[in-house]
Write an enzyme that holds these catalytic residues in place. Structure first.
Site, mmCIF file in Angstrom:
data_model
loop_
_atom_site.group_PDB
_atom_site.id
_atom_site.type_symbol
_atom_site.label_atom_id
_atom_site.label_comp_id
_atom_site.label_asym_id
_atom_site.label_seq_id
_atom_site.Cartn_x
_atom_site.Cartn_y
_atom_site.Cartn_z
ATOM 1 N N TYR A 90 0.844 -1.193 0.000
ATOM 2 C CA TYR A 90 0.000 0.000 0.000
ATOM 3 C C TYR A 90 0.884 1.249 0.000
ATOM 4 O O TYR A 90 0.599 2.222 -0.697
ATOM 5 C CB TYR A 90 -0.924 0.005 1.229
ATOM 6 C CG TYR A 90 -1.897 -1.148 1.259
ATOM 7 C CD1 TYR A 90 -3.058 -1.116 0.495
ATOM 8 C CD2 TYR A 90 -1.669 -2.263 2.057
ATOM 9 C CE1 TYR A 90 -3.963 -2.166 0.518
ATOM 10 C CE2 TYR A 90 -2.567 -3.321 2.088
ATOM 11 C CZ TYR A 90 -3.708 -3.270 1.312
ATOM 12 O OH TYR A 90 -4.596 -4.317 1.337
ATOM 13 N N ASN A 111 -12.648 -1.212 -4.770
ATOM 14 C CA ASN A 111 -12.521 -1.655 -6.157
ATOM 15 C C ASN A 111 -13.758 -2.466 -6.567
ATOM 16 O O ASN A 111 -14.024 -3.514 -6.007
ATOM 17 C CB ASN A 111 -11.249 -2.503 -6.277
ATOM 18 C CG ASN A 111 -11.091 -3.159 -7.625
ATOM 19 O OD1 ASN A 111 -11.751 -2.819 -8.594
ATOM 20 N ND2 ASN A 111 -10.200 -4.139 -7.676
ATOM 21 N N CYS A 119 -6.666 -6.103 -7.103
ATOM 22 C CA CYS A 119 -6.424 -5.529 -5.776
ATOM 23 C C CYS A 119 -5.802 -6.538 -4.815
ATOM 24 O O CYS A 119 -5.175 -6.144 -3.831
ATOM 25 C CB CYS A 119 -7.708 -4.954 -5.199
ATOM 26 S SG CYS A 119 -9.115 -6.066 -5.240
ATOM 27 N N HIS A 120 -5.928 -7.827 -5.118
ATOM 28 C CA HIS A 120 -5.327 -8.847 -4.249
ATOM 29 C C HIS A 120 -3.795 -8.793 -4.275
ATOM 30 O O HIS A 120 -3.147 -9.352 -3.408
ATOM 31 C CB HIS A 120 -5.818 -10.252 -4.649
ATOM 32 C CG HIS A 120 -5.491 -10.647 -6.050
ATOM 33 N ND1 HIS A 120 -6.262 -10.232 -7.120
ATOM 34 C CD2 HIS A 120 -4.489 -11.400 -6.562
ATOM 35 C CE1 HIS A 120 -5.738 -10.728 -8.230
ATOM 36 N NE2 HIS A 120 -4.659 -11.445 -7.917
ATOM 37 N N GLU A 147 -1.378 -17.420 -8.308
ATOM 38 C CA GLU A 147 -0.478 -16.680 -9.191
ATOM 39 C C GLU A 147 0.997 -16.991 -8.926
ATOM 40 O O GLU A 147 1.854 -16.541 -9.677
ATOM 41 C CB GLU A 147 -0.718 -15.184 -9.058
ATOM 42 C CG GLU A 147 -2.056 -14.736 -9.567
ATOM 43 C CD GLU A 147 -2.220 -13.225 -9.539
ATOM 44 O OE1 GLU A 147 -1.369 -12.517 -8.961
ATOM 45 O OE2 GLU A 147 -3.210 -12.742 -10.107
#
Length: 155
Positions: A90, A111, A119-120, A147
């Site tokens: 952040y 979002n 956003c993850h 991912e």
């Protein structure tokens, strides 16, 4: 507005389209189901993404979050530049777009098109931070594992 739902490994998701753009992705099964060409193709892309995020390629349709401040839209745009399998903080995002880590966190939490606007991929300096998905931080951890991202060890 046409909506189409899909089953996913993190629960049912519903895509919403307006004027040829995806405007939201929500947790849960939508009441009305409309199979437009774009929504069907977007659903198919998400199915591929859940199988192998790096192989799915970039999302091929325009995303248009309808409601949000200019600042929130700037944050959401910056989220789209975070590559698959990568995380940022952040604080780092705040240095890029302006504001504070807290204001970035608030924008990230609002979002309207999660996963597609990833956003993850934003974490705190001390752990995962929060997540607005139906499964909260567990969904965030699952998506980052999918991912192949390096996940901070502390929550």
């Amino acid at each position: 507005m046409p909506q189409l739902s899909l089953h996913s490994p993190i629960g049912p998701l519903t895509l919403t389209e307006e004027e040829g753009k995806i405007i939201s992705l929500d947790w849960g099964w939508g009441r009305d189901q409309t199979e437009t060409p774009m929504l069907c193709a977007a659903r198919n892309w998400l199915d591929r993404w859940f199988d192998e995020p790096k192989a799915a390629g970039p999302f091929p349709f325009p995303l248009e979050p309808m409601f949000g401040t200019d600042y929130q839209k700037r944050v959401w745009n910056a989220l789209c530049a975070i590559p698959v399998g990568t995380v940022t903080t952040y604080q780092a995002l705040a240095k890029e777009v302006g504001g504070s880590a807290r204001s970035v966190g608030q924008a990230v939490g609002r979002n309207p098109i999660p996963i597609l606007i990833p956003c993850h991929r934003v974490v705190s300096q001390n752990g995962l931070g929060g997540y607005s998905g139906d499964g909260g931080v567990d969904d965030k951890r699952w998506l980052l594992n999918l991912e192949g991202a390096s996940i901070p060890s502390r929550d």
